[in-house]
Design an enzyme around this catalytic site. Structure first.
Site, PDB file in Angstrom:
ATOM      1  N   GLY A 235       0.825  -1.203   0.000  1.00 59.47           N
ATOM      2  CA  GLY A 235       0.000   0.000   0.000  1.00 59.47           C
ATOM      3  C   GLY A 235       0.858   1.253   0.000  1.00 59.47           C
ATOM      4  N   THR A 466       3.289  -6.284   6.358  1.00 55.37           N
ATOM      5  CA  THR A 466       4.138  -5.961   7.489  1.00 55.37           C
ATOM      6  C   THR A 466       4.225  -7.087   8.507  1.00 55.37           C
ATOM      7  OG1 THR A 466       2.165  -4.883   8.305  1.00 55.37           O
ATOM      8  CG2 THR A 466       3.816  -3.490   7.291  1.00 55.37           C
ATOM      9  N   ILE A 623      11.426  -5.402  19.259  1.00 53.42           N
ATOM     10  CA  ILE A 623      11.088  -5.997  17.967  1.00 53.42           C
ATOM     11  C   ILE A 623      10.378  -7.320  18.232  1.00 53.42           C
ATOM     12  CG2 ILE A 623      12.006  -6.881  15.797  1.00 53.42           C
ATOM     13  CD1 ILE A 623      12.175  -3.769  16.299  1.00 53.42           C
ATOM     14  N   LEU A 624       9.146  -7.449  17.765  1.00 50.81           N
ATOM     15  CA  LEU A 624       8.341  -8.622  18.122  1.00 50.81           C
ATOM     16  C   LEU A 624       8.690  -9.840  17.279  1.00 50.81           C
ATOM     17  CD1 LEU A 624       4.833  -7.057  18.814  1.00 50.81           C
ATOM     18  CD2 LEU A 624       6.838  -7.263  20.306  1.00 50.81           C
ATOM     19  N   THR A 628      10.612 -10.777  10.422  1.00 52.14           N
ATOM     20  CA  THR A 628       9.776  -9.833   9.674  1.00 52.14           C
ATOM     21  C   THR A 628      10.202  -8.403   9.961  1.00 52.14           C
ATOM     22  OG1 THR A 628       8.102  -9.812  11.416  1.00 52.14           O
ATOM     23  CG2 THR A 628       7.807 -11.409   9.640  1.00 52.14           C
ATOM     24  N   GLY A 696       6.221   0.960  15.942  1.00 52.13           N
ATOM     25  CA  GLY A 696       6.126   0.571  14.535  1.00 52.13           C
ATOM     26  C   GLY A 696       7.421   0.824  13.799  1.00 52.13           C
ATOM     27  N   GLU A 699       7.968   2.772   8.577  1.00 53.59           N
ATOM     28  CA  GLU A 699       8.398   3.984   7.883  1.00 53.59           C
ATOM     29  C   GLU A 699       9.769   4.470   8.322  1.00 53.59           C
ATOM     30  OE1 GLU A 699       4.706   6.141   6.964  1.00 53.59           O
ATOM     31  OE2 GLU A 699       3.829   4.926   8.532  1.00 53.59           O
TER      32      GLU A 699
END
Lengths: 733, 207, 325
Positions: A235, A466, A623-624, A628, A696, A699
């Protein structure tokens, strides 16, 4: 707990994606489905005199040609400011070249496309302004900057006086071009009406927004609109709003009384769902002899459409307000209207363009000070946001620079331009800071425990690539003590509990607290069943119980879930929960940070510029999923390489029409443009943002890339390029 | 697999307390409607130029009635239900539609379906052996060689061909011979990792 | 894409007979024609498929390389004799397009590839090449990628092919077959026409005439040859500027030179003056720079592509240096 969070788990939807089994919007087939496509204007301003669709309507299989003359009247007056209400075939006005002016529906895709080409339009041409730079003197103040939550200007101290008095200073203008998101999946919508009920399968970053927008425009209750989107083929911002093609698909489905599919062509992707606006940014930075910033001024002009299409103000100056310690800072944001479509968010909106200018200027200041550019950043590091007047919840920028510099070998840099070579090639090393706000918005989720020990979790969020499916499954598995393969996370359906749009790097921080809370709620409910049953719960409290591997453990006893549910006479236990904004929002400034290190090779005669080495070190909280998470970092840096060296949408000044609206001449990076990228997560967690300490990272990694590369190009060649993209003719000896 | 759905009973009828200070939302969810057969399927209007062709896709016969202008890509996606092959640009510029025709990787968007009669077409759906993923598919999962997944089938079809062509000698080679497949999410590093990994396993193509 | 009928003739004469009438188009690899049809730039009533025709052979003889017009770019690039005796051809091919497109595109089709000019490929613009007399907005518009040589007041569209640049440098001859079995040979240098005031007429092909083979004479220069392509993106992009260079060296002295450049001309741009300036001189930067200075002779750059004047010379010097080494 926490056995899986943070681990480099493979994507739970990976198998679907590598086998072709993941279904994107255009791939939902159903009986009676027919195809629609857009007819677009070929002028930039004026009105439609007539649309002659007789030839098109006579072609085989054509079912309808919808024009402003016969389009359904939408409830535009009910639409909120955030909704795109033009152009939706409601009037004959033309605001930009490429504007949708008709929709053709036919029984096959090829027939729809061919018929669209046969529609003839006559116009009354109006005066058009197509190039921003020709009307910079007509810049105006945005009316809804940041949704009206703050002024487009800010001022602390006296930046101009401090600049005039300073020892070292730079003053320069930087420009960035119109860029297009170009996700690999073109936007597509399938719409079907069943009486008053509308179902759409659509490529969107925000199913809830699409549901609200369509319900409003068609005048039906929100509960009558269902939006489904299990996969989004990228997106980057252009699927954040509900743009005209989705609305027009629903309109077409109503008109022909059948389910309709509308997939945009790649060319249409350039004129249908926004773009990153062109910016012209004036920077003034000044420092004392020790390199401490004493003045910063950032005046940002950004391109806008004609105001009747809406408003989007690219917030280029926000990072300048908060990034460094500086007592005198002035920032302004102004818009310049041209006959182009409405711009929109594109990966790291504001920061991507603004930090290119700011961090290029910082490099110029380091040169003026004869100071190492890393050192200049460290001297101006701060633990306090001077604009918000709050401490940062967590800021490890210095660690990012230290770890990044170490990995990159920065200490071996000869600061003189044109001083480093590899064979014939000029080598340049550049750095820049990355920063992006840590956003979180209210979200909700529901969890169901099944008798077989499996867990279904529902949330109306999105996975735009993501890793939402994967990361949320990890959160559920850890929170409920079940194996990952017993968890099924369902998203992308407005029938599920609402969650925010996936934009602004919000999804993990917003949705994971709701998922955790829903897990807690369902566990409590389950324990309630155990405790309410005198046979199993007699004398115990919830604190005595635990849930692991599909069973409730009561002291001295293991109760398989199936048994608990059977005794209670239910098939499953379900509970939902919602979560709010960031815990630390009131007291802290919430941001992520990073340090970007780029090496470029420049051919000294031909001017060809290639990125040959890259290190990015980031402070993005916890960072989970390390796997990824790294994918997001290399993805953002790759996007930044495109911004730095390749991407620009070229407008024909005469007609306002794009000349390179394709993927052959609009250049995005291909495999050989991207070297091996080393990424570093600086350890940390930020529980002011959310309980897991995550921020997050969609970006952040692209912010500063263009500046680091531009600074490296300066170091390699001695040529300071202030206009993106950096092309060989700008450095050609 | 049937998609589990939320039920009004479960969430409203039996909803429980609060957790961690967070209010339990009143969830208004309805059962997920299956896609109903509401309208009779409109067989495309038959015109004189339409032709009956038989393609061989993933080892199976695929009879189609198509106009000559229909691309292999649209025949697969819009008629055969084989939507694993993706449309990214429809002009040969992105590689998302890469399939194998007679063993060679090509852009399905620039291939007329009518020209593929008597040729063997392999798509992403034909790569795995039953439930066992092709090594390249498995490597893409293991290396997280994608994000959104939309370019992925094309990348995998290209990567499988690249190794068969013997072009996986170095990372530089892999990059150059994968240049026809754009990944906008920017997974290139991980895609190269996956291809290198498989090239090493199969011990061909690397010298 | 407009609807068309489809014909797959079994032999060349049947194909030529079918295609001689207006509104017919041959399809070989189809990589460009399909794009043009999708963009509504080409609107044939019938497609004549060349798939059944036998022109796929690659024959490397002692005197010449004979490339069947239907040989694919991949197959020619991978042919060991092409790489050994005509490296400029293999290099130009491998710098072209993408592996997938090279698997489809053919030799003959590539000679007929049409310009990438964004104004030509979008029917929303005027274009003299697409609609004679409608005007050329590119000349004063977005012209960074367009030609500095061979243009006219009606058109400055760049010829896009890398392969044609390599082949024109090597004096390639096209074998054409027309109606009633008539055949003729046309030098590639004479095959493409300058736009002049008829930019829509791009080649000397007669209606229905078919390219059957491309014949490249063997030479010492062809053996010592190379292709250099300069571009913004590291791969999968049309040339900003490219150079095909073939040198025959006697000791250090240039006995013969064949030079053509891409990205600069409205057709594949052979540079006889540069070749003349090189002949008889000692190979080296002095001779290369002096000769390259003549490369932009006659250039009429527009605003955005003026850099190609300098880049063209530098690219040529680099290519000469590489090939001479």
């Amino acid at each position: 707990m926490n056995a899986l969070i943070g681990q480099p788990i493979n994507r739970v939807d990976g198998r679907l994606k590598v086998t072709g089994g993941a279904k994107y919007a255009a791939e939902f087939d159903m009986p009676g489905l027919v195809h629609a496509t857009l007819v677009q204007s070929t002028i930039a301003a004026g009105t439609i005199i007539a649309i002659d669709s007789r030839d098109a309507e006579g072609m085989p299989g054509v079912l309808a040609v919808i024009t402003p003359d016969n389009a359904e009247k939408l409830k535009l007056e009910k639409a909120g400011q955030e909704m795109v209400t033009r152009p939706l075939l409601q009037d004959a006005q033309i605001f930009y070249n490429g504007q949708p002016i008709a929709v053709v529906v036919a029984d096959t895709l090829d027939r729809a496309l061919a018929a669209a080409a046969a529609v003839k339009v006559t116009y009354r041409q109006g005066e058009a302004v197509t190039i921003m730079d020709s009307v910079l003197d007509q810049a105006y103040r945005p009316k809804h900057f940041r949704n009206g939550e703050r002024s487009p200007d800010s001022n602390r101290g006296d930046a101009d006086a401090a600049f005039d008095a300073a020892a070292a200073k730079v003053q320069a203008t930087y420009t960035t071009p119109v860029e297009h998101h170009n996700p690999m999946e073109p936007h597509a919508t399938v719409a079907r009406w069943d009486g008053e009920r509308l179902t759409v399968w659509t490529a969107t970053q925000g199913i809830a927004g699409t549901q609200r927008t369509l319900a409003t425009l068609f005048g039906v209750p929100v509960s009558s609109v269902r939006v489904i989107c299990p996969f989004v083929g990228g997106g980057f911002g252009c699927k954040g709003n509900t743009w005209p093609p989705a609305t027009l698909t629903a309109m077409a489905a109503q008109k022909v009384g059948r389910p309709v599919k509308l997939s945009l062509t790649r060319r249409q992707m350039y004129s249908s769902n926004g773009y990153r606006p062109r910016t012209v940014q004036k920077l003034r930075l000044a420092a004392d002899a020790q390199g401490k910033l004493v003045a910063m001024r950032h005046d940002g002009l950004t391109q806008m459409s004609m105001p009747s299409l809406g408003e989007f103000a690219e917030p280029v100056g926000l990072a300048t307000e908060m990034l460094y310690a500086c007592p005198n800072v002035a920032v302004t944001h102004r818009l310049v209207a041209v006959n182009q479509g409405l711009p929109t968010y594109m990966r790291a909106p504001g920061e991507a363009s603004g930090v290119f200018a700011l961090e290029s200027a910082m490099d110029e200041l380091a040169v003026a000070l004869k100071m190492d550019p890393v050192e200049l950043r460290l001297r101006n590091d701060t633990d306090r946001d001077g604009h918000a007047e709050k401490p940062f919840s967590s800021r490890k920028l210095a660690e990012c620079y230290r770890e990044g510099a170490e990995a990159f070998g920065w200490s071996r840099r000869n600061p003189a331009p044109r001083s480093m070579r590899d064979g014939n090639a000029l080598i340049g090393w550049g750095v820049a800071t990355a920063t992006y706000p840590a956003n979180r918005r209210p979200a909700s989720a529901a969890v169901r425990l099944n008798a077989d020990g499996s867990v279904h979790v529902f949330s109306g969020t999105q996975d735009i690539g993501t890793g939402t499916y994967t990361v949320m499954s990890q959160v559920v598995a850890d929170t409920l003590g079940v194996p990952l393969n017993r968890v099924r996370f369902l998203l992308g359906d407005s029938a599920y509990p609402p969650a925010p749009t996936s934009g602004g790097s919000t999804t993990v921080a917003s949705v994971s607290p709701a998922v955790q809370a829903a897990c807690a709620a369902v566990r409590q409910k389950l324990f309630g069943l155990v405790l309410a049953d005198p046979e199993t719960g007699g004398g115990f409290t919830a604190a005595d119980l635990s849930l692991q591997n599909g069973a409730v453990y009561v002291p001295g006893r293991r109760l398989p879930l199936a048994q608990v549910l059977a005794r209670a006479g239910v098939e499953s236990v379900e509970a939902g929960a919602s979560s709010g904004e960031a815990e630390g929002k009131a007291g802290y400034s919430l941001h992520s940070f990073g340090a970007q290190f780029a090496e470029v090779r420049v051919d000294p005669e031909l001017g060809e510029i290639r990125v040959s080495r890259y290190v990015g070190a980031f402070d993005a909280g916890r960072i989970l999923n390390a796997k990824t998470g790294r994918s997001q970092l290399i993805g953002g840096i790759t996007y930044g390489i495109g911004m730095a060296l390749l991407e620009a949408t070229e407008t024909d000044a005469e007609t306002g029409r794009y000349v390179n609206a394709n993927l052959a001449e609009y250049l995005v990076p291909v495999h050989p443009d991207v070297p091996t990228i080393q990424t570093i997560f600086v350890a940390g967690e930020d529980t002011q943002v959310d309980p897991l300490g995550a921020r997050g990272i969609g970006e952040l990694p692209m912010v500063g890339v263009a500046a680091a590369i531009a600074n490296a190009v300066y170091h390699a060649t001695g040529v300071r390029v202030r206009d993106l993209p950096i092309r060989l003719e700008q450095v050609l000896a | 697999m049937r998609t589990p759905s939320l039920t009004r009973r479960g969430l409203l009828g039996r909803s429980a307390a609060t957790a961690g200070g967070l209010a339990v939302v009143p969830l208004v969810a309805r059962a997920a409607p299956e896609i109903p057969a509401t309208t009779a399927p409109p067989n495309p209007v038959r015109t004189p130029e339409m032709v009956d062709v038989v393609l061989q896709v993933n080892g199976k016969r695929l009879p189609l009635a198509i106009e000559p202008r229909v691309s292999l890509l649209d025949a697969l996606r819009e008629q055969a239900g084989l939507t694993g092959t993706k449309k990214g640009c429809d002009r040969g510029s992105c590689g998302a539609c890469t399939v194998h025709v007679d063993g060679r990787r090509v852009n399905a968007c620039l291939t007329l379906a009518i020209r593929c009669q008597n040729k063997a077409v392999t798509t992403i759906e034909g790569l795995a052996a039953g439930d066992t993923l092709h090594p390249m598919q498995a490597a893409f999962v293991a290396h997280d060689a994608f994000q959104c997944g939309y370019c992925t089938p094309g990348q995998i079809m290209s990567a499988v061909a690249l190794i068969e062509e013997g072009h996986a000698h170095s990372d530089g080679d892999i990059r150059e011979w994968m240049a026809g497949n754009i990944c906008r999410c920017g997974a290139y590093n991980h895609i190269v990792d996956a291809v290198r990994d498989v090239a090493g396993q199969t011990d061909t193509g690397r010298g | 894409m407009q609807s068309f009928s489809y014909l797959r003739p079994a032999d060349a004469d049947a194909a030529i007979a079918a295609a001689a009438q207006p509104g017919k188009k041959y399809i070989a690899g189809g990589t460009d024609l399909m794009q043009l049809m999708k963009d509504d730039v080409e609107r044939p009533a019938q497609i004549v498929d060349l798939d059944a025709l036998p022109y796929t052979k690659i024959e490397a003889g002692p005197d010449a390389l004979r490339l069947g017009a239907l040989a694919t770019m991949s197959d020619v690039a991978a042919h060991p004799e092409v790489a050994r005796k005509y490296p400029v051809i293999a290099q130009a091919l491998l710098a072209s397009a993408s592996p997938q497109l090279r698997n489809m595109a053919t030799m003959g089709g590539n000679m007929l590839q049409r310009t990438r000019c964004g104004y030509f490929r979008d029917t929303g613009f005027a274009c003299n090449k697409r609609e004679p007399g409608s005007g050329c907005p590119a000349i004063h518009g977005q012209n960074r990628l367009l030609a500095i040589l061979g243009g006219s007041g009606h058109c400055i569209a760049t010829h896009p092919s890398d392969l044609a640049v390599a082949l024109v440098a090597l004096d390639t001859v096209l074998e054409l077959r027309g109606a009633n079995g008539a055949t003729r040979q046309v030098a590639l240098g004479d095959f493409h026409k300058l736009p002049g005031d008829t930019p829509h007429i791009e080649t000397v092909l007669q209606p229905g005439e078919l390219i059957t083979a491309l014949v490249v004479p063997a030479s010492a220069a062809a053996r010592r040859s190379g292709y250099l392509k300069v571009r913004d993106r590291a791969s999968f992009e049309f040339a900003l500027v490219s150079a095909a260079v073939a040198l025959d060296l006697d000791g250090g002295v240039i006995r013969d030179a064949r030079i053509a450049m891409g990205g600069v001309g409205t057709k594949p741009w052979r540079l006889p003056a540069v070749e003349g300036a090189l002949r008889g001189h000692q190979a080296g930067d002095v001779a290369f720079a002096a000769a390259a200075a003549q490369a932009p002779e006659g250039a009429m750059p527009a605003v955005q592509n003026a850099f190609k004047v300098k880049l063209m010379q530098k690219t040529l010097v680099r290519a000469l240096r590489t090939v001479a080494a």
